[in-house]
Structure formats: C-alpha cells, structure tokens
Design an enzyme around this catalytic site. Structure first.
Site, PDB file in Angstrom:
ATOM      1  N   ASP A   8       0.944  -1.261  -0.135  1.00  0.00           N
ATOM      2  CA  ASP A   8       0.116   0.103  -0.008  1.00  0.00           C
ATOM      3  C   ASP A   8       1.091   1.282   0.005  1.00  0.00           C
ATOM      4  O   ASP A   8       2.070   1.204  -0.214  1.00  0.00           O
ATOM      5  CB  ASP A   8      -1.183   0.025   1.231  1.00  0.00           C
ATOM      6  CG  ASP A   8      -0.296   0.270   2.442  1.00  0.00           C
ATOM      7  OD1 ASP A   8       0.796   0.441   2.747  1.00  0.00           O
ATOM      8  OD2 ASP A   8      -1.120   0.381   3.488  1.00  0.00           O
ATOM      9  N   HIS A   9       0.458   2.380   0.418  1.00  0.00           N
ATOM     10  CA  HIS A   9       1.162   3.703   0.241  1.00  0.00           C
ATOM     11  C   HIS A   9       2.327   3.561   1.414  1.00  0.00           C
ATOM     12  O   HIS A   9       3.036   4.095   1.365  1.00  0.00           O
ATOM     13  CB  HIS A   9       0.233   5.096   0.483  1.00  0.00           C
ATOM     14  CG  HIS A   9      -0.748   4.731   1.566  1.00  0.00           C
ATOM     15  ND1 HIS A   9      -1.810   3.918   1.485  1.00  0.00           N
ATOM     16  CD2 HIS A   9      -0.540   5.381   2.775  1.00  0.00           C
ATOM     17  CE1 HIS A   9      -2.581   4.084   2.680  1.00  0.00           C
ATOM     18  NE2 HIS A   9      -1.736   4.789   3.449  1.00  0.00           N
ATOM     19  N   CYS A  65       3.175  -3.226   3.902  1.00  0.00           N
ATOM     20  CA  CYS A  65       2.439  -2.028   4.246  1.00  0.00           C
ATOM     21  C   CYS A  65       3.016  -1.224   5.337  1.00  0.00           C
ATOM     22  O   CYS A  65       4.166  -1.536   5.522  1.00  0.00           O
ATOM     23  CB  CYS A  65       0.726  -2.269   4.639  1.00  0.00           C
ATOM     24  SG  CYS A  65       0.730  -3.268   6.056  1.00  0.00           S
ATOM     25  N   GLY A  66       2.268  -0.350   5.949  1.00  0.00           N
ATOM     26  CA  GLY A  66       2.949   0.428   7.297  1.00  0.00           C
ATOM     27  C   GLY A  66       3.400  -0.685   8.111  1.00  0.00           C
ATOM     28  O   GLY A  66       4.747  -0.517   8.606  1.00  0.00           O
ATOM     29  N   THR A  67       2.895  -1.544   8.719  1.00  0.00           N
ATOM     30  CA  THR A  67       3.250  -2.582   9.807  1.00  0.00           C
ATOM     31  C   THR A  67       3.435  -3.951   9.106  1.00  0.00           C
ATOM     32  O   THR A  67       4.133  -4.868   9.875  1.00  0.00           O
ATOM     33  CB  THR A  67       2.114  -2.703  10.945  1.00  0.00           C
ATOM     34  OG1 THR A  67       1.003  -3.109  10.322  1.00  0.00           O
ATOM     35  CG2 THR A  67       1.967  -1.051  11.490  1.00  0.00           C
ATOM     36  N   GLY A  68       2.984  -4.338   7.993  1.00  0.00           N
ATOM     37  CA  GLY A  68       2.516  -5.705   7.598  1.00  0.00           C
ATOM     38  C   GLY A  68       1.650  -6.404   8.207  1.00  0.00           C
ATOM     39  O   GLY A  68       1.220  -7.501   7.593  1.00  0.00           O
ATOM     40  N   GLY A  70      -1.794  -5.362   8.485  1.00  0.00           N
ATOM     41  CA  GLY A  70      -3.135  -5.472   7.554  1.00  0.00           C
ATOM     42  C   GLY A  70      -3.000  -6.395   6.539  1.00  0.00           C
ATOM     43  O   GLY A  70      -3.932  -7.159   6.256  1.00  0.00           O
ATOM     44  N   MET A  71      -1.948  -6.463   5.895  1.00  0.00           N
ATOM     45  CA  MET A  71      -1.419  -7.392   4.702  1.00  0.00           C
ATOM     46  C   MET A  71      -1.620  -8.980   5.234  1.00  0.00           C
ATOM     47  O   MET A  71      -2.187  -9.522   4.330  1.00  0.00           O
ATOM     48  CB  MET A  71      -0.170  -7.184   4.373  1.00  0.00           C
ATOM     49  CG  MET A  71       0.098  -5.606   3.577  1.00  0.00           C
ATOM     50  SD  MET A  71      -1.048  -5.705   2.085  1.00  0.00           S
ATOM     51  CE  MET A  71      -0.337  -4.305   1.231  1.00  0.00           C
ATOM     52  N   HIS A  98       9.002 -24.129   9.874  1.00  0.00           N
ATOM     53  CA  HIS A  98       7.804 -24.566  10.769  1.00  0.00           C
ATOM     54  C   HIS A  98       6.569 -24.270  10.178  1.00  0.00           C
ATOM     55  O   HIS A  98       5.860 -25.164  10.399  1.00  0.00           O
ATOM     56  CB  HIS A  98       7.947 -24.052  12.192  1.00  0.00           C
ATOM     57  CG  HIS A  98       9.009 -24.406  13.088  1.00  0.00           C
ATOM     58  ND1 HIS A  98       9.228 -24.253  14.335  1.00  0.00           N
ATOM     59  CD2 HIS A  98      10.160 -24.812  12.517  1.00  0.00           C
ATOM     60  CE1 HIS A  98      10.401 -24.610  14.692  1.00  0.00           C
ATOM     61  NE2 HIS A  98      11.197 -25.120  13.860  1.00  0.00           N
ATOM     62  N   ARG A 132       7.579 -33.330  11.415  1.00  0.00           N
ATOM     63  CA  ARG A 132       6.138 -33.051  12.491  1.00  0.00           C
ATOM     64  C   ARG A 132       5.550 -32.094  11.935  1.00  0.00           C
ATOM     65  O   ARG A 132       4.141 -31.674  12.452  1.00  0.00           O
ATOM     66  CB  ARG A 132       6.689 -32.710  13.841  1.00  0.00           C
ATOM     67  CG  ARG A 132       7.455 -31.656  14.160  1.00  0.00           C
ATOM     68  CD  ARG A 132       7.947 -31.526  15.637  1.00  0.00           C
ATOM     69  NE  ARG A 132       8.833 -30.312  15.958  1.00  0.00           N
ATOM     70  CZ  ARG A 132      10.044 -30.382  15.568  1.00  0.00           C
ATOM     71  NH1 ARG A 132      10.741 -31.358  14.440  1.00  0.00           N
ATOM     72  NH2 ARG A 132      10.626 -28.916  15.853  1.00  0.00           N
ATOM     73  N   HIS A 133       6.033 -30.962  11.258  1.00  0.00           N
ATOM     74  CA  HIS A 133       5.602 -29.785  10.823  1.00  0.00           C
ATOM     75  C   HIS A 133       4.623 -29.728   9.726  1.00  0.00           C
ATOM     76  O   HIS A 133       3.326 -28.998   9.620  1.00  0.00           O
ATOM     77  CB  HIS A 133       6.448 -28.686  10.489  1.00  0.00           C
ATOM     78  CG  HIS A 133       7.539 -28.356  11.508  1.00  0.00           C
ATOM     79  ND1 HIS A 133       7.388 -27.815  12.407  1.00  0.00           N
ATOM     80  CD2 HIS A 133       8.881 -28.533  11.374  1.00  0.00           C
ATOM     81  CE1 HIS A 133       8.373 -27.600  13.320  1.00  0.00           C
ATOM     82  NE2 HIS A 133       9.296 -28.214  12.706  1.00  0.00           N
TER      83      HIS A 133
HETATM   84  C1  RB5 Z   1      -2.093   2.493   6.406  1.00  0.00           C
HETATM   85  O1  RB5 Z   1      -1.805   4.064   7.198  1.00  0.00           O
HETATM   86  C2  RB5 Z   1      -1.711   1.780   7.444  1.00  0.00           C
HETATM   87  O2  RB5 Z   1      -2.767   1.332   8.122  1.00  0.00           O
HETATM   88  C3  RB5 Z   1      -1.480   0.451   6.548  1.00  0.00           C
HETATM   89  O3  RB5 Z   1      -0.136   0.519   6.088  1.00  0.00           O
HETATM   90  C4  RB5 Z   1      -0.798  -0.786   7.367  1.00  0.00           C
HETATM   91  O4  RB5 Z   1       0.158  -0.550   8.485  1.00  0.00           O
HETATM   92  C5  RB5 Z   1      -2.165  -1.582   8.021  1.00  0.00           C
HETATM   93  O5  RB5 Z   1      -1.844  -2.597   8.553  1.00  0.00           O
END
Ligand code: RB5
Length: 156
Positions: A8-9, A65-68, A70-71, A98, A132-133
């Site tokens: 995303d952005h 994404c910003g954190t990974g 939401g993806m 694993h 086992r995995h």
């Molecule tokens: C977008 O601002 C942010 O929410 C997205 O990049 C991501 O971090 C969501 O999990």
C-alpha cells in the site's frame, strides 16, 4: 522463482526497492502494484498477491504496508495462504521451516530496507522442514472449512 509483490502507500517505497532487489537476484517478479505512493486500501493489494499465490501464478508472495499486519490479516483469508508478518531474519527462517509460509508481509515504516531485504532473502531460500510440521500445517488448512459456508468457496 516467480514472486508476486505488492504494497500500500505505507510500503510503496520499500516495495519498489524489493522489486529491484528481486529482479537483480534473477527472480521473475509479478509487481501487482500500486504504481505510485498515493493512498490505497491494503486489503485490495493483499488479495491480489494472495490470489496469485493460491492460484499458482506465483510461487511466493511479498507484501509491504506500514506494519505488515493488515496485509497478513487479509492474505490469510484466502484458502491455501500462509502469510507471516515478519520483522527479523530469524522469524523469516522459522516461518519457512515450521509454517511453510508462502507469503511474507513486511513493515515499510518500522523495519529498515536492508533488514527487509535480508528477510526476503531468508524467506525465499529457506526450505520447509517437513516432518512433524507437515501435520500442523495441514491442520491450519483444515480450519479453512470454518471460514465460509460449505460449497461457497470462490472459484478461480
Ligand atoms: C495505512 O496507514 C496503514 O494502516 C497500513 O499501511 C498498514 O500498516 C495496515 O496494517
């Protein structure tokens, strides 16, 4: 290896770097967007990569994404996907050994580009440990039956 990549952005800049890094390393890259850093909704792009991997158009997927977070949450809604949100090389290795992760999701805002490239390298080069995995991974996919009413799975 054929690798589907999207962001995303919040992950766009690092997505561009990862696409270039993968191409340089000789991988075939399916860049599923976006084409610029304008604001978009991460689920739209997570689903493009998840569907490409689930349908076999790509062997592995990379999402930024910003954190990974939401993806990963979105990609894991697609049957057959094992997406791991990874912030260290050690976790990338374990996600492959694993969990047989087939999609890695990265943070474009909290993890530096050099570390994310090392994570991608570990993710693409580490084999599933099997043994086992295998039983445990099979149980992940048994849980997919709970996601939709019987017979209601979307067709490819
Ligand atoms: C977008 O601002 C942010 O929410 C997205 O990049 C991501 O971090 C969501 O999990």
């Amino acid at each position: 290896m054929k690798v589907a990549v999207a962001s995303d952005h919040g992950g766009f800049e690092q997505k561009q770097e990862i696409v270039a890094y993968l191409k340089e390393a000789g991988h075939e890259v399916l860049d599923l967007g976006p084409a610029d850093d304008g604001s978009v909704d991460y689920p739209d792009f997570a689903l493009l990569v998840a569907q490409a991997v689930a349908q076999g158009a790509a062997e592995k997927g990379v999402l930024v994404c910003g954190t990974g977070l939401g993806m990963a949450i979105t990609a894991n809604k697609v049957a057959g996907i094992r997406a791991a949100n990874v912030t260290s090389v050690e976790f990338a290795t374990l996600a492959r050994e694993h969990n047989d992760a087939n999609v890695v999701t990265l943070s474009g805002r909290f993890v530096d580009p050099a570390t994310n490239k090392e994570i991608v390298l570990a993710f693409l080069t580490t084999a599933f440990a099997q043994g086992r995995h295998e039983r445990r991974v099979a149980k992940i996919h048994e849980a997919e039956a709970w996601r939709l009413p019987k017979g209601d799975y979307p067709q490819a």
